[in-house]
Design an enzyme around this catalytic site. Structure first.
Site, PDB file in Angstrom:
ATOM      1  N   GLU A   1      42.126  46.717  50.705  1.00 54.68           N
ATOM      2  CA  GLU A   1      42.889  45.467  50.589  1.00 54.68           C
ATOM      3  C   GLU A   1      43.812  45.461  49.375  1.00 54.68           C
ATOM      4  OE1 GLU A   1      39.179  44.463  52.997  1.00 54.68           O
ATOM      5  OE2 GLU A   1      39.602  45.597  51.160  1.00 54.68           O
TER       6      GLU A   1
ATOM      7  N   PHE B   1      27.202  34.757  54.514  1.00 51.69           N
ATOM      8  CA  PHE B   1      27.596  36.165  54.507  1.00 51.69           C
ATOM      9  C   PHE B   1      29.101  36.297  54.290  1.00 51.69           C
ATOM     10  CE2 PHE B   1      28.956  39.953  57.011  1.00 51.69           C
ATOM     11  CZ  PHE B   1      28.407  40.919  56.172  1.00 51.69           C
ATOM     12  N   GLN B   2      29.474  37.103  53.315  1.00 49.39           N
ATOM     13  CA  GLN B   2      30.866  37.359  52.941  1.00 49.39           C
ATOM     14  C   GLN B   2      31.617  36.087  52.576  1.00 49.39           C
ATOM     15  OE1 GLN B   2      32.702  39.964  55.910  1.00 49.39           O
ATOM     16  NE2 GLN B   2      31.923  41.747  54.800  1.00 49.39           N
TER      17      GLN B   2
ATOM     18  N   LYS C   1      37.048  30.380  59.531  1.00 46.63           N
ATOM     19  CA  LYS C   1      37.068  30.988  60.859  1.00 46.63           C
ATOM     20  C   LYS C   1      37.105  29.937  61.969  1.00 46.63           C
ATOM     21  CE  LYS C   1      34.842  34.593  63.612  1.00 46.63           C
ATOM     22  NZ  LYS C   1      33.755  35.605  63.669  1.00 46.63           N
TER      23      LYS C   1
ATOM     24  N   MET D   1      48.725  58.086  28.724  1.00 41.40           N
ATOM     25  CA  MET D   1      48.997  57.043  27.744  1.00 41.40           C
ATOM     26  C   MET D   1      47.762  56.747  26.911  1.00 41.40           C
ATOM     27  SD  MET D   1      51.564  55.405  26.605  1.00 41.40           S
ATOM     28  CE  MET D   1      52.833  55.198  27.849  1.00 41.40           C
TER      29      MET D   1
END
Length: 608
Positions: free
Chosen positions: A80, A142-143, A192, A506
């Protein structure tokens, strides 16, 4: 009158399905659409070409709609964060908003780095996140994650849509907020059950009272005062930033017109490269921590500084009490909060860069600026220091040389350059010349390693006929190296040019200069064979060992019509100069060979 069913209620006579909900089922069935369908239709209305995303349980209704809708092309990334950076690359290179679609929980949290990156660099994104059903919010389902809370401080605005009847208007407003004023990311969190529930979809876009109205036009008095300050300046400097590029191609044209009228030299932040052509006689180069000697000295010694679309970032200003101490300052910015936030200015102008530049040009009339001959002669003296000079080595390729040769070999093709973050990023900014806007895509404010490859993918999709090259480091490229698969899947001819010094360069440089060369965990151990890795993903792999192979290796990269990784093995100990040490002033730059740049400070005192 339509019958109404609230979210969470079961429609009478319907077979119950787990997670199914219904809303406003009326007699005119043909006008009823699911929230997921309304979302897709709204994206089409906004002219969305691509959605960068990754599916998951909380967005499956949306993915089911996308399955049969060929008007929007979904780009399946491998992570993602890659989706957000690819959308940034698309947006930065095209001027259009990037769109991201991810699931709830880890899908949303993985995207937050890209969202924060877009926020700091003012990149327009609309990020659609799935969420657990409304009746489960707050139950640690969940999630589940508090996406609104998590993104509140790294978005221009965010929404939790609890009613599909509000969805279309919310999407339209989100695009308006993301793309107008100071651009930035907007998050739309959609549970959802809202995606499944139905609402009436109007034939035309929903009308909502205009709630966001950024100031675009400067007042006549402000413009007149700015013109008077510039026309009387004996040592003016235009200090330009990413706001000029965000304002559109017209802004860069107007900047060049105003510069021609005034004769003022021009410098730029990292994000503003390309707003003014790098081959112009009055171009000073980038300023700030790794900017040129002439740019930093001009900023220190100017009498009028005109900041156009920049935010006085700490990488630019150095020590604030020593930043351009004797100048009168004008700050033009569309973000009211940026004015006087870091550096107090004499004249703050809130407005769109293109609009204000056009106002300044109109108000200039036939005025004649002060004679800048003495000022430009001084700048030429500073330029004579050749601050970007670097030593060559017989035993290895200097990375600066590699970037120079890459520029010379590709400049006729007007490439789009992305970068990861680190030394290679600064060398690309210093040694690759940018003549126009939207060709330089890099992570400025957040400094996000792993940005360059997905950004190149987004840029290639938005500019299918262009040469797109990610100038990378061997450490940073591994942050999102899984996106090689995305380029392979969509047959994108992205090129990656790795400056491989086997260090987090760096970090190593700061450890050498500040921590007595204690290289704590900055060596890139156990590196992959990048050539074989390229081949494993279906890319072409090229390795360049020494300077004699450099031009031929670049030519081979350009000759291949598919994706290529070039592993260019460069000097391990090369440092990025010029450099202003942390907390130092512009007059305390370190150049190649300097132990301490005290001569610069003495010169500045003499000029004052």
């Amino acid at each position: 009158m339509r019958s109404v069913f609230r979210i969470g209620e079961e429609r009478p006579g319907a077979n119950h399905r787990a997670g199914s909900v219904f809303l406003k089922k009326g007699s005119n069935v043909s006008e009823e659409r699911s929230g997921a369908a309304i979302l897709c239709e709204s994206l089409v209305r906004q002219g969305v070409e691509f959605v960068f995303g990754y599916p998951g349980g909380a967005v499956l209704p949306i993915y089911d709609e996308l399955f049969s809708d060929d008007r929007i092309r979904h780009i399946l990334v491998r992570h993602e964060a890659g989706a957000a950076h690819a959308a940034e690359g698309y947006a930065r290179s095209t001027g259009k908003p990037g769109v991201v679609l991810v699931t709830s929980g880890p899908g949303a949290t993985n995207a937050i780095t890209g969202i924060a990156d877009a926020f700091l660099d003012s990149i327009p994104l609309v990020v659609i996140t799935g969420q657990v059903a409304t009746n489960l919010i707050g139950t640690d389902a969940f999630q589940e994650a508090d996406t609104i809370g998590l993104t509140r401080h790294c978005t221009k605005h965010n929404y939790l849509v609890k009613d599909p009847d509000h969805l279309a208007a919310t999407i339209d407003e989100a695009f308006e907020i993301a793309t107008t004023g100071r651009p930035g990311p907007v998050v739309i969190d959609i549970p959802k059950n809202v995606q499944v529930a139905t609402a009436l979809l109007e034939d035309r876009a929903p009308q909502r009272p205009k709630r966001y109205q950024p100031r675009m036009v400067a007042s006549v008095e402000e413009v007149a005062e700015a013109v008077e300050m510039i026309v009387n300046a004996k040592r003016p400097v235009f200090y330009t930033g990413g706001g000029v590029i965000n304002s559109g191609p017209r802004a860069t044209e107007l900047l060049r017109q105003l510069q021609e009228l005034t004769g003022a030299p021009v410098t730029s932040t990292l994000m503003g490269l390309g707003a003014f052509p790098a081959d112009h006689a009055d171009w000073l180069g980038m300023l700030g921590m790794h900017g040129t000697y002439e740019a930093n000295m001009a900023m220190n010694q100017c009498d009028v500084m005109v900041n156009i679309g920049a935010r006085f970032d700490d990488r630019v200003t150095g020590r604030l009490d020593a930043f351009s101490p004797g100048s009168r300052k004008i700050h033009i910015d569309i973000d009211r909060a940026s004015i006087n936030k870091v550096v107090p200015v004499d004249l703050g102008i809130v407005g769109d860069c293109a609009t204000v530049l056009e106002q300044l040009i109109s108000a200039w009339d036939n005025r004649q600026p002060a004679d800048l001959g003495e000022w430009k002669a001084k700048i030429e003296d500073w330029r004579g220091r050749d601050s970007l000079a670097f030593p060559l080595r017989e035993d290895s390729i200097m990375p600066q040389l590699a970037v120079q040769r890459l520029f010379e070999k590709t400049r006729d093709r007007d490439p789009i350059i992305t970068t990861e973050v680190g030394q290679h990023q600064m060398w690309a900014a210093q040694y690759f010349g940018f003549m126009g806007p939207n060709k330089w895509l890099t992570s400025g404010g957040l400094g996000t390693m792993g940005y360059g490859l997905p950004a190149a993918i987004g840029a290639q999709l938005g500019n299918p006929g262009s040469l797109v090259i990610d100038i990378a480091g061997e450490a940073s490229i591994q942050m999102n190296i899984q996106e090689l698969g995305t380029a392979s899947q969509f047959r994108l001819p992205v090129k990656i040019f790795i400056l491989n010094n086997e260090y987090m360069g760096m970090v190593r440089q700061w450890q050498e200069l500040t921590y007595e060369s204690r290289y704590s965990n900055s060596y890139s151990d156990s590196l992959p064979d990048f050539v074989r890795l390229a081949e494993a993903y279906g890319w072409k792999g090229i390795r360049i060992h020494d300077e004699s192979e450099l031009d031929a290796g670049i030519d081979a990269m350009l000759a291949h019509d598919g994706p290529v990784i070039v592993d260019c093995q460069v000097s391990k100990e090369a440092n990025c100069f010029p450099m202003i040490p942390s907390g130092a002033a512009h007059t305390e730059m370190l150049l190649y060979g300097d132990v301490h740049a005290g001569t610069m400070e003495d010169e500045a005192k003499a000029l004052v």
